[in-house]
Design a protein around this motif. Structure first.
Motif, mmCIF file in Angstrom:
data_model
loop_
_atom_site.group_PDB
_atom_site.id
_atom_site.type_symbol
_atom_site.label_atom_id
_atom_site.label_comp_id
_atom_site.label_asym_id
_atom_site.label_seq_id
_atom_site.Cartn_x
_atom_site.Cartn_y
_atom_site.Cartn_z
ATOM 1 N N SER B 364 20.016 40.582 -5.036
ATOM 2 C CA SER B 364 21.179 40.493 -4.180
ATOM 3 C C SER B 364 21.669 41.854 -4.075
ATOM 4 C CB SER B 364 22.020 39.581 -4.352
ATOM 5 O OG SER B 364 21.647 38.366 -4.646
ATOM 6 N N TYR B 367 19.435 43.765 -1.749
ATOM 7 C CA TYR B 367 19.634 43.331 -0.529
ATOM 8 C C TYR B 367 20.748 44.101 0.303
ATOM 9 C CZ TYR B 367 19.621 40.157 3.620
ATOM 10 O OH TYR B 367 19.594 39.525 4.736
ATOM 11 N N LYS B 368 21.737 44.038 -0.417
ATOM 12 C CA LYS B 368 23.047 44.608 0.156
ATOM 13 C C LYS B 368 23.230 46.062 0.230
ATOM 14 C CE LYS B 368 27.216 43.220 1.286
ATOM 15 N NZ LYS B 368 27.524 42.452 2.315
ATOM 16 N N THR B 369 22.660 46.696 -0.900
ATOM 17 C CA THR B 369 22.740 48.381 -0.933
ATOM 18 C C THR B 369 21.518 48.982 -0.755
ATOM 19 O OG1 THR B 369 22.556 48.564 -3.421
ATOM 20 C CG2 THR B 369 24.913 48.093 -2.145
ATOM 21 N N LEU B 380 30.925 46.337 -6.332
ATOM 22 C CA LEU B 380 30.455 45.171 -5.340
ATOM 23 C C LEU B 380 31.168 43.885 -5.520
ATOM 24 C CD1 LEU B 380 26.643 45.853 -5.682
ATOM 25 C CD2 LEU B 380 27.995 46.528 -3.837
ATOM 26 N N VAL B 383 32.562 42.955 -1.961
ATOM 27 C CA VAL B 383 31.931 42.453 -0.955
ATOM 28 C C VAL B 383 30.959 41.252 -1.004
ATOM 29 C CG1 VAL B 383 31.876 44.512 0.322
ATOM 30 C CG2 VAL B 383 30.186 44.239 -1.433
ATOM 31 N N MET B 384 30.726 40.925 -2.281
ATOM 32 C CA MET B 384 29.766 39.566 -2.656
ATOM 33 C C MET B 384 30.545 39.071 -3.810
ATOM 34 S SD MET B 384 26.089 41.161 -3.307
ATOM 35 C CE MET B 384 25.671 42.202 -4.413
ATOM 36 N N THR B 387 28.416 36.155 -5.861
ATOM 37 C CA THR B 387 27.363 36.688 -6.600
ATOM 38 C C THR B 387 27.861 37.355 -7.879
ATOM 39 O OG1 THR B 387 26.145 37.422 -4.379
ATOM 40 C CG2 THR B 387 25.204 38.250 -6.424
ATOM 41 N N LYS B 471 25.625 47.581 5.614
ATOM 42 C CA LYS B 471 26.029 46.545 4.756
ATOM 43 C C LYS B 471 25.780 45.153 5.383
ATOM 44 C CE LYS B 471 29.663 48.544 1.929
ATOM 45 N NZ LYS B 471 29.554 50.253 2.257
ATOM 46 N N ARG B 472 24.688 44.328 4.951
ATOM 47 C CA ARG B 472 24.488 43.226 5.527
ATOM 48 C C ARG B 472 25.308 42.230 4.544
ATOM 49 N NH1 ARG B 472 18.299 44.841 5.864
ATOM 50 N NH2 ARG B 472 18.861 45.772 3.965
ATOM 51 N N ASN B 473 25.543 41.250 5.603
ATOM 52 C CA ASN B 473 26.382 40.027 4.826
ATOM 53 C C ASN B 473 25.175 39.147 4.172
ATOM 54 O OD1 ASN B 473 28.816 40.333 4.848
ATOM 55 N ND2 ASN B 473 28.947 39.602 6.934
ATOM 56 N N LEU B 474 25.559 38.757 2.836
ATOM 57 C CA LEU B 474 24.411 37.787 2.099
ATOM 58 C C LEU B 474 24.292 36.418 3.026
ATOM 59 C CD1 LEU B 474 24.902 38.151 -1.636
ATOM 60 C CD2 LEU B 474 23.143 39.313 -0.199
#
Lengths: 483, 686
Positions: B364, B367-369, B380, B383-384, B387, B471-474
């Motif tokens: 994860s 994926y995010k960074t 983090l 933002v998540m 997780t 930055k994609r959202n999970l």
């Protein structure tokens, strides 16, 4: 209809036609080899798997004062090799239709190609003749035809090196043929017959056996007459794939397998001799191919090693272990399909990029995923990774080696496993270097268009490679039952 | 019985379908559907087998006349336990991969999903066969499919190097396994485990050295796959390479299958004897070596996935320690042995859950960074958040903090190895050895906690500093799979009785001579007490009774805070009067534990050791002397000279036939005289 005799005659007729129609030779050759394939398949449908059928018992040579019967035989051992010969024969000729063209980046081939297809079809016919022969004399007749075809095909490109390699191959295999002839003479002078099972009843049993083994080892490139095979790689790649992987070198081991299956009593010292030569050939081949740069030479040395495996298995069979013998015979078909696939994919890469050298080729997988898949499948089958075909036959050979609980065979089995590991390491290293990673210069400049016939035969062979254990299994089971 | 066939069929069809689909979303979706189907089938089926203590056997095909072996699916409780683990982890992994592959823009999913499903099939195959030949087939198939996953990114040099090391190391040791299997076949003439068991006692009696050799071959094959040091040198280079969902399956299931294999072989295939004791001690000592070096090396790592691979090495050492102690004591003190074996197997179960969870967390982060380097990411949590909570749960589980599941299995392993002090029949050096092992493993448990505090703090806590602006959202699927795993951790920790019963059934089914469950573990749903000798409780753990007051207190405190409405304000960090930019003084991942790192880094010769682990080993050069190669090239010294000499000889002979008539006449005269002499000789003067 008796399809077996048709399977024997069709390639010869096809060779004649291919020579006549010079410009359409590829097309004619493909048609005739396809017809041969169909006849062979009908033949299998006609006889069920374990039946042995002998046709046409007619005797020639009445002036020799004895009953020598000629004819055709089709038992499980013949069937295994027949599948190998005619299927790969058809696929190789189909492949050549695309490979032998002026667009070949490795070596341009110009029409007319009548000579080439003539000798290829003659070769297919001669191989069918060898495996369906019912006694030694008939086998010898077709044996020498294959020597002739091999000489012609290796020297096809008529360059200096090719001519020399062809002559070298011819002389070395012919020395084997000479010893075969001496063995025939000895056999006849004592027993007045050329049958396969006559060896057990001779008084000069060991001598005849050693002579025959010498002939087989010359043909199958074992020690001491093995140096012709790496040099024979100057032949066009389909020739290498067929002669030196799938068919001609298998003639020698077929001879040994036939002797093994037809004779129940052979002394132990000869077995020891075969075992020593097979194992030392394996080790020599694995050492010599470790630092090769040319992909085809690598495959040639690997072929020599695997023929050593087959001979080792057969020697175990003669010594008393059924599993080992059957494993050796099973390895014939597995190795034939896998090596054929490897050679054809190397040829395809050479067609596109113009190079066969490991140093110059890198990162092939991105541009040619089909060739990568083919080479990797063939490689895994050769190394012996389950569930591919090579694993099953190699495992049977190892089992046979240890089953006898004899110190010598245990030692040989250990050396065989060790050689398998060494071979694996180098193969995987070569595979990594050539196929993965960043693409090198030659690969980037490669041609894009690969002829359809080459792609088709590669895909067919890929599928066959994966199912080859299933194809071979009923036949070797029948061999065990009927032994 | 039909369930396992159905799941195999679903998996195979999934594999075939996904090899032709180029769209990532679609092929991920198909994989997910097939996996849901087959995971539920296997889960239900294995629970059924365990609870009712059944034994299922079904023959698929047989190689009978040739080799005495057959492909029979036979599942007992031990296999069912592992099937349970595989179904859980594979479900979460495929749920995670569905959207995760969007990170890899240039690589096609055709190279990922078929091999992932093949890996699932191979793992299921490994645990369900009881026949040596087919075991090797599925074992190698597992290696093959995971190799394809490791080299998924074919252009990266590190991936290729990792894949090469992995394949060579595991295949070479599998060759030892093949050697052991053919030697055993020559004695037992059958490949099935039962028959080998019967004939092995003969080998032990007649040829003890051979039996030690066979045990060595088996040991080395499984120990390499599990990653125990020093055979597992390939693991830190290999596990970070594939996409995180595949790494999670490797770390969660594949290394545990090696532990399963070792347990199965030492309990079912090899009869209990003095050899088992010796090898039990050897397994335990290698386990402790791995625990020690692996975890301390993990302290010095900065990249998240490499850190977790080192911890995988360390944790597998715990399992081997438990199993080794158990094997040693299985004849001497069955109570102790049962506790140790249950501890080892329970640790396998726990570890697969939380190791997969941690690898998915690293995924994860990636994926995010876009990076997993702990020096580059921080904060983090903002933002998540979900997780981050699951990462915290995973880290506390692996460290063995109650009330999560790691605690109980580690407790069992510690207690069993230290309790061996009370066994007076055992030679005192060996007892001392076990006690030292126990002490080391307790110490390393603390080191594990330290290392994971570093992971959680650098990645999730602190100020949010983005190195990647995108930055994609999970996606919810990734978060859901992590929540499922974390929930199982919590559940197994709060109600340990359920998994203990399951695992005890598994242990009894495979080794057979242990006391009943109720005399070893007493208790009920709320907690469990442990007996080391009959009817004498040595410890008890009732998590619920501790958690309830904690939860009540927590709720009370939070409600006080909410009620009091205490004001909050944000302030700048005080740097002692100097002006600093925040980036200069932030406490990065690298900065943790600096003095400890200096303590354990040293240099021997030319190799630099960081945390007892060598960094940058020089490549081994391998070459054969040229003179030896010359001998092998037979052409040059044998054939060509002979041919040259023959040719010269023939040319010399050809001089006889020069075109001079006189020479021919002389030859004719001498030839005819010679023939007349011969004729007279043969006719005998008539």
């Amino acid at each position: 209809m008796d399809f077996l005799i048709l399977t024997l005659i069709t390639p010869f007729i096809g060779a004649f036609f291919a020579y006549i129609c010079k410009n359409k030779a590829g097309f004619m050759a493909s048609i005739f080899s396809l017809i041969t394939l169909l006849f062979g398949l009908f033949n299998f449908f006609e006889i069920s798997i374990s039946k042995i059928k002998i046709y046409y018992n007619f005797s020639l040579f009445k002036w020799l004062n004895s009953e020598i019967n000629f004819g055709l035989i089709c038992d499980p051992l013949t069937s295994i090799l027949l599948i190998l010969i005619i299927v790969i024969g058809f696929l190789v000729i189909l492949y050549s239709a695309g490979y032998m063209s002026p667009l070949n980046a490795d070596h341009q081939f110009y029409k007319p190609l009548g000579n080439y297809y003539f000798f290829m079809l003659l070769f297919i016919g001669a191989m069918v003749g060898i495996v369906t022969a019912v006694n030694f004399l008939q086998l010898f007749f077709f044996w020498e035809i294959t020597t002739l075809c091999s000489w012609a095909l290796i020297s096809y490109t008529k360059e200096q090196k090719a001519l020399f390699s062809g002559l070298k191959a011819f002389i070395m295999t012919h020395i084997g043929g000479l010893s075969f002839l001496i063995a025939l003479a000895l056999m006849y002078s004592e027993a007045k017959s050329f049958d396969f099972s006559v060896i057990g009843s001779l008084s000069t049993k060991s001598l005849v056996f050693i002579l025959l083994f010498f002939a087989a080892s010359a043909k199958s490139a074992q020690i001491p007459l093995f140096t012709w095979l790496p040099d024979a790689m100057v032949a066009p790649t389909p020739v290498s794939a067929y002669l030196h992987a799938a068919a001609m070198v298998k003639a020698g081991v077929y001879l040994m397998a036939r002797i093994y299956l037809s004779n129940a009593s052979l002394a132990e010292s000869e077995v020891f001799v075969i075992g020593i030569i097979a194992i030392s050939t394996m080790m020599v081949s694995v050492i010599l191919y470790y630092f090769q740069d040319d992909l085809k030479k690598l495959l040639a040395y690997s072929t020599i090693g695997h023929l050593g495996y087959i001979l080792f298995g057969i020697s175990l069979g003669i010594y008393g272990s059924k599993t080992g013998g059957i494993g050796g015979i099973f390895h014939i078909i597995n190795h034939g399909f896998a090596k054929g696939l490897l050679f054809l994919s190397v040829g395809a890469i050479a067609y596109a990029t113009g190079s066969k050298s490991i140093r110059e080729l890198q990162g092939v997988s991105k541009r040619f995923p089909l060739f990568t898949a083919c080479f990797l499948t063939g490689m895994f089958a050769i190394i012996g990774i389950p569930p591919f075909s090579g694993f099953w036959s190699k495992f049977m050979i190892f089992t046979g080696a240890f089953e006898l609980k004899n110190v010598t065979t245990n030692l040989f089995g250990l050396i065989a496993i060790f050689e398998s590991i060494l071979a694996f390491c180098w193969y995987i290293f070569v595979g990594h270097k050539v196929f993965f990673g960043e693409a090198s210069q030659k690969v980037l400049n490669a041609a894009d268009k690969i002829p359809l016939s080459m792609k088709l035969s590669l895909i067919c062979l890929l599928v066959l490679n994966i199912v080859s254990p299933i194809i071979g299994y009923p036949f070797i089971k029948a061999l065990l039952g009927g032994y | 019985m039909q369930y396992i066939d159905v799941s195999f069929l679903a998996l195979i069809s999934g594999m075939v379908l996904t090899s032709f689909i180029k769209n990532k979303n679609f092929s991920g979706f198909i994989t997910l559907i097939m996996m849901i189907f087959s995971s539920f089938c296997i889960f239900y089926f294995s629970l059924d087998v365990i609870i009712e203590n059944k034994f299922i056997e079904q023959e698929i095909f047989s190689l009978k006349p040739l080799l005495n072996s057959s492909f029979t699916i036979s599942i007992d409780s031990l296999s069912a336990l592992f099937l349970l683990i595989i179904s859980l982890v594979s479900f979460c992994v495929s749920l995670f991969s569905w959207k995760y592959l969007d990170v890899y823009k240039t690589n096609s999913p055709k190279r990922f999903y078929p091999f992932l499903i093949l890996l699932f099939i191979a793992s299921i195959g490994v645990v369900s066969v009881k026949d040596f030949l087919f075991f090797i087939v599925f074992w190698e198939l597992m290696t093959l499919s995971s190799w394809f996953l490791v080299i998924f990114e074919r252009e990266k040099k590190s991936a290729l190097k990792g894949g090469l090391q992995y394949f060579i190391a595991t295949h070479v040791t599998t060759a030892f396994l093949i050697l052991a299997s053919v030697i055993l076949y020559s004695y037992s003439n059958d490949f099935s485990f039962k028959e080998i068991n019967k004939s092995f006692s003969l080998i032990i009696k007649n040829q003890p050295y051979l039996s030690h050799f066979i045990l060595f071959c088996i040991f080395i094959a499984f120990v390499t796959k599990a990653g125990v040091l020093p055979f597992g040198f390939w693991l830190p280079n290999t596990y970070p390479q594939p996409p995180s969902s595949a790494s999670s399956f490797f770390g969660g299931v594949m290394s545990k299958l090696a532990v399963y294999a070792l347990f199965r072989f030492f309990c079912s295939v090899i009869p209990f004897s003095f050899h088992t004791q010796i090898w039990g001690f050897i397994i335990a000592s290698f386990g402790v070596f791995s625990i020690f070096v692996g975890t301390i090396a993990a302290l010095t790592q900065d990249e998240a996935k490499r850190l977790m691979s080192f911890h995988a090495i360390g944790q597998v050492g715990y399992m081997f320690l438990g199993i080794g102690v158990g094997l040693y004591f299985i004849k001497i003190n069955p109570f102790l042995a049962s506790i140790a074996l249950v501890g080892g197997l329970f640790h396998v179960f726990n570890n697969s859950i939380y190791k997969s969870l941690l690898f998915l967390n690293a995924g994860s982060i990636f994926y995010k960074t876009g990076t997993t380097d702990l020096n580059k990411v921080s904060g983090l949590m903002k933002v998540m958040p979900l997780t981050a909570i699951t990462a915290l749960i995973g880290s506390l589980s692996i460290a063995g903090v109650p009330p999560f599941n790691g605690f109980i299995s580690k407790l069992l392993i510690f207690e069993s190895s230290i309790w061996s002090a009370k066994q007076s029949e055992v030679f005192f050096l060996i007892r001392g050895g076990f006690i030292v092992f126990g002490i080391i493993s307790v110490f390393i448990s603390a080191v594990t906690l330290a290392s994971f505090l570093k992971f959680v703090n650098s990645a999730f806590m602190g100020k949010l500093q983005g190195t990647i602006d995108e930055k994609r959202n999970l996606p919810w699927s990734m978060v859901l799979s992590q929540i499922i795993l974390a929930f199982i951790c919590l559940l197994a920790g709060l109600f340990p009785f359920i998994p203990l019963k399951i695992i005890y059934n598994a242990v009894i089914a495979s080794s057979g001579s242990l006391p009943k469950f109720s005399s070893v573990f007493v208790g009920n749903m709320l907690g469990v007490g442990i007996n080391f000798v009959e009817n004498y409780s040595q410890g008890a753990w009732f998590p619920i009774f501790i958690m309830i007051p904690l939860i009540i207190l927590t709720i009370l405190i939070f409600s006080f805070e909410r009620y009091a409405k205490a004001p909050k304000r944000d302030v700048e960090t005080w740097y002692g009067g100097k002006e600093h930019a925040p980036e200069e003084v932030v406490y990065k991942g690298h900065s943790f534990y600096q003095p400890f790192k200096d303590l354990v880094s040293f240099k021997i010769g030319k190799i630099q050791f960081k945390g007892f682990y060598p960094v940058g080993i020089p490549a081994i050069k391998f070459s054969v002397p040229e003179s030896f190669l010359k001998i092998l090239r037979v052409d040059e010294w044998l054939y060509y000279p002979i041919v040259d000499k023959l040719t010269k000889f023939f040319e010399f002979l050809a001089q006889i036939y020069n075109s001079i008539t006189e020479k021919y006449i002389i030859w004719l005269i001498f030839g005819s005289i010679f023939i007349f002499i011969l004729l007279f000789y043969f006719s005998g003067g008539r």
